[in-house]
Design an enzyme around this catalytic site. Structure first.
Site, PDB file in Angstrom:
ATOM      1  N   TYR A 262       5.479  13.966 -13.116  1.00  0.00           N
ATOM      2  CA  TYR A 262       6.660  13.328 -12.543  1.00  0.00           C
ATOM      3  C   TYR A 262       7.053  12.051 -13.297  1.00  0.00           C
ATOM      4  CZ  TYR A 262       3.021  11.072  -9.653  1.00  0.00           C
ATOM      5  OH  TYR A 262       1.898  10.424  -9.215  1.00  0.00           O
TER       6      TYR A 262
ATOM      7  N   LYS B 113       4.176   5.524 -14.021  1.00  0.00           N
ATOM      8  CA  LYS B 113       3.684   6.481 -15.036  1.00  0.00           C
ATOM      9  C   LYS B 113       4.704   6.625 -16.166  1.00  0.00           C
ATOM     10  CE  LYS B 113      -0.093   8.232 -12.793  1.00  0.00           C
ATOM     11  NZ  LYS B 113      -1.465   8.087 -13.278  1.00  0.00           N
TER      12      LYS B 113
HETATM   13  C1  HXC Z   1       3.125   3.494   2.796  1.00  0.00           C
HETATM   14  C2  HXC Z   1       1.397   2.165   2.036  1.00  0.00           C
HETATM   15  C3  HXC Z   1       0.499   3.276   2.103  1.00  0.00           C
HETATM   16  C4  HXC Z   1       1.016   4.537   2.569  1.00  0.00           C
HETATM   17  C5  HXC Z   1      -0.587   1.534   1.363  1.00  0.00           C
HETATM   18  N1  HXC Z   1       0.675   1.130   1.569  1.00  0.00           N
HETATM   19  N2  HXC Z   1      -0.729   2.838   1.672  1.00  0.00           N
HETATM   20  N3  HXC Z   1       2.692   2.279   2.377  1.00  0.00           N
HETATM   21  N4  HXC Z   1       2.331   4.593   2.894  1.00  0.00           N
HETATM   22  N5  HXC Z   1       0.234   5.622   2.661  1.00  0.00           N
HETATM   23  C6  HXC Z   1       1.198  -0.210   1.379  1.00  0.00           C
HETATM   24  C7  HXC Z   1       0.540  -1.157   2.367  1.00  0.00           C
HETATM   25  O1  HXC Z   1       1.147  -1.078   3.635  1.00  0.00           O
HETATM   26  C8  HXC Z   1       0.761  -2.510   1.705  1.00  0.00           C
HETATM   27  O2  HXC Z   1       2.077  -2.993   1.890  1.00  0.00           O
HETATM   28  C9  HXC Z   1       0.657  -2.166   0.219  1.00  0.00           C
HETATM   29  O3  HXC Z   1       0.857  -0.753   0.112  1.00  0.00           O
HETATM   30  C10 HXC Z   1      -0.699  -2.507  -0.342  1.00  0.00           C
HETATM   31  O4  HXC Z   1      -1.670  -1.852   0.440  1.00  0.00           O
HETATM   32  P1  HXC Z   1      -3.198  -2.334   0.466  1.00  0.00           P
HETATM   33  O5  HXC Z   1      -3.978  -1.333   1.215  1.00  0.00           O
HETATM   34  O6  HXC Z   1      -3.260  -3.748   0.894  1.00  0.00           O
HETATM   35  O7  HXC Z   1      -3.510  -2.339  -1.079  1.00  0.00           O
HETATM   36  P2  HXC Z   1      -4.838  -2.087  -1.835  1.00  0.00           P
HETATM   37  O8  HXC Z   1      -6.043  -2.262  -0.957  1.00  0.00           O
HETATM   38  O9  HXC Z   1      -4.756  -2.886  -3.049  1.00  0.00           O
HETATM   39  O10 HXC Z   1      -4.762  -0.531  -2.198  1.00  0.00           O
HETATM   40  C11 HXC Z   1      -3.941  -0.042  -3.198  1.00  0.00           C
HETATM   41  C12 HXC Z   1      -3.491   1.362  -2.818  1.00  0.00           C
HETATM   42  C13 HXC Z   1      -4.678   2.236  -2.440  1.00  0.00           C
HETATM   43  C14 HXC Z   1      -2.727   1.960  -4.006  1.00  0.00           C
HETATM   44  C15 HXC Z   1      -2.548   1.268  -1.622  1.00  0.00           C
HETATM   45  O11 HXC Z   1      -4.245   3.521  -2.003  1.00  0.00           O
HETATM   46  C16 HXC Z   1      -5.631   2.397  -3.560  1.00  0.00           C
HETATM   47  O12 HXC Z   1      -6.316   1.473  -3.963  1.00  0.00           O
HETATM   48  N6  HXC Z   1      -5.772   3.579  -4.119  1.00  0.00           N
HETATM   49  C17 HXC Z   1      -6.672   3.828  -5.242  1.00  0.00           C
HETATM   50  C18 HXC Z   1      -7.086   5.234  -5.299  1.00  0.00           C
HETATM   51  C19 HXC Z   1      -5.932   6.168  -5.431  1.00  0.00           C
HETATM   52  O13 HXC Z   1      -4.877   6.020  -4.807  1.00  0.00           O
HETATM   53  N7  HXC Z   1      -6.081   7.165  -6.187  1.00  0.00           N
HETATM   54  C20 HXC Z   1      -5.048   8.186  -6.304  1.00  0.00           C
HETATM   55  C21 HXC Z   1      -4.810   8.413  -7.677  1.00  0.00           C
HETATM   56  S1  HXC Z   1      -4.323  10.089  -7.848  1.00  0.00           S
HETATM   57  P3  HXC Z   1       2.470  -4.033   3.104  1.00  0.00           P
HETATM   58  O14 HXC Z   1       3.945  -4.230   2.940  1.00  0.00           O
HETATM   59  O15 HXC Z   1       2.104  -3.364   4.381  1.00  0.00           O
HETATM   60  O16 HXC Z   1       1.662  -5.273   2.842  1.00  0.00           O
HETATM   61  C22 HXC Z   1      -2.887  10.070  -8.633  1.00  0.00           C
HETATM   62  C23 HXC Z   1      -2.278  11.435  -8.923  1.00  0.00           C
HETATM   63  C24 HXC Z   1      -1.956  12.162  -7.651  1.00  0.00           C
HETATM   64  O17 HXC Z   1      -2.361   9.059  -8.939  1.00  0.00           O
HETATM   65  C25 HXC Z   1      -1.019  13.310  -7.902  1.00  0.00           C
HETATM   66  C26 HXC Z   1      -0.392  13.765  -6.618  1.00  0.00           C
HETATM   67  C27 HXC Z   1       0.529  14.940  -6.814  1.00  0.00           C
END
Ligand code: HXC
Length: 271
Positions: free
Chosen positions: A148, A163
């Site tokens: 994407y 990305k």
């Molecule tokens: C809406 C969301 C949310 C959700 C988080 N937020 N999750 N908003 N829907 N599901 C918002 C929060 O409300 C907050 O905003 C802001 O994002 C930051 O969230 P935190 O939890 O405080 O941040 P943090 O702890 O730094 O976490 C970062 C993260 C988390 C990206 C949100 O998911 C993470 O660390 N992920 C790492 C692992 C990961 O995601 N891996 C996937 C990679 S796979 P507010 O306004 O409330 O403060 C990939 C390919 C997938 O990328 C392909 C799919 C087809």
């Protein structure tokens, strides 16, 4: 099973971000299996320690360097620590990602920033900090994309924008750093099985996995090993004349099944 010579990366040091789980872990294990010493970077020291122990138990060399890719000082400290420990740095894999599906109009500025900071800024911060070490002896940077970045996908505006930036960065740095013999490439993995995707993605709807599989010309999900094999290739001398490229590892997913979703070799649509 290994398709590569067991000494393919002997003498090299590889730093992999997001190495505590999933694809990052698998790439770390595969690179260690062909001789690289591995620097594991991620936020969770316990996960990194687990991977380091598994690599060492299998006869490889690895050490953990906990860091958040969003924090420039932590990134610099991790790179300095790797070079102090292993004496060099040859391969950087920018794998750390943050992602969640969210409608664009509901995405908060913090949510946008979190994903842009991890994916786009984190990739640049690590590339920049690694540069002087990679430039010493010629090196390789590998970025992890998603289709994407050049297609589209509802709910992914933050991740797709990040990305797409990494795609531009891959090409820009490939050209800019070629005189330093640093190659910069990317892999775009398609739908695969990992612990994370099995838990967070494929379980989201009962027929989701089956529907996705029908969109893949090779008619199955991939494995982390298949992505790691491509990462090994692009990070090694086997790819010594390849730079600025994106390799989709996706069973043909991004190409789709054709306009009419009909294939004479399959007989009927969508089987
Ligand atoms: C809406 C969301 C949310 C959700 C988080 N937020 N999750 N908003 N829907 N599901 C918002 C929060 O409300 C907050 O905003 C802001 O994002 C930051 O969230 P935190 O939890 O405080 O941040 P943090 O702890 O730094 O976490 C970062 C993260 C988390 C990206 C949100 O998911 C993470 O660390 N992920 C790492 C692992 C990961 O995601 N891996 C996937 C990679 S796979 P507010 O306004 O409330 O403060 C990939 C390919 C997938 O990328 C392909 C799919 C087809």
């Amino acid at each position: 099973m290994s398709y590569y010579a067991s000494d393919l990366l002997t003498g090299r040091v590889a730093l992999i971000t997001g190495a505590g789980t999933g694809l990052g872990r698998r790439m770390a294990e595969r690179m260690a299996g062909v001789g690289a010493r591995i620097a594991l970077v991620g936020r969770r020291a316990d996960k990194l320690g687990e991977v380091a122990r598994a690599i060492e138990a299998a006869g490889g060399a690895a050490a953990a360097f906990p860091a958040d890719v969003r924090d420039v000082a932590q990134v610099q400290a991790a790179v300095d620590g790797v070079v102090a420990r292993f004496g060099r740095l040859d391969i950087l894999v920018n794998n750390a990602a943050g992602n969640f599906l969210c409608p664009a109009e509901k995405l908060s500025p913090n949510g946008w920033n979190a994903v842009i900071n991890i994916v786009l800024n984190g990739t640049f911060f690590f590339s920049r900090a690694a540069f002087p070490h990679l430039a010493k002896d010629g090196g390789s940077i590998l970025n992890i994309l998603a289709a994407y970045a050049w297609l589209a996908g509802p709910g992914t505006v933050h991740s797709a924008s990040a990305k797409a930036g990494v795609l531009a960065m891959t090409r820009a740095l490939a050209v800019e750093w070629a005189p330093h013999r640093i190659r910069v490439n990317a892999i775009s993995p398609g739908p695969i099985h990992t612990e994370g995707t099995d838990k967070n993605l494929w379980s989201a709807a009962p027929d989701l996995e089956a529907r996705i599989i029908r969109q893949v010309p090779l008619r199955r999900l991939g494995t982390a090993d298949e992505v790691a094999d491509a990462a090994l290739f692009l990070s090694s001398d086997l790819a010594r004349w390849i730079t600025g490229q994106v390799l989709p590892v996706d069973g043909g997913h991004w190409l789709g099944n054709g306009v009419y979703d009909w294939n004479p070799a399959r007989g009927t649509a969508a089987t």
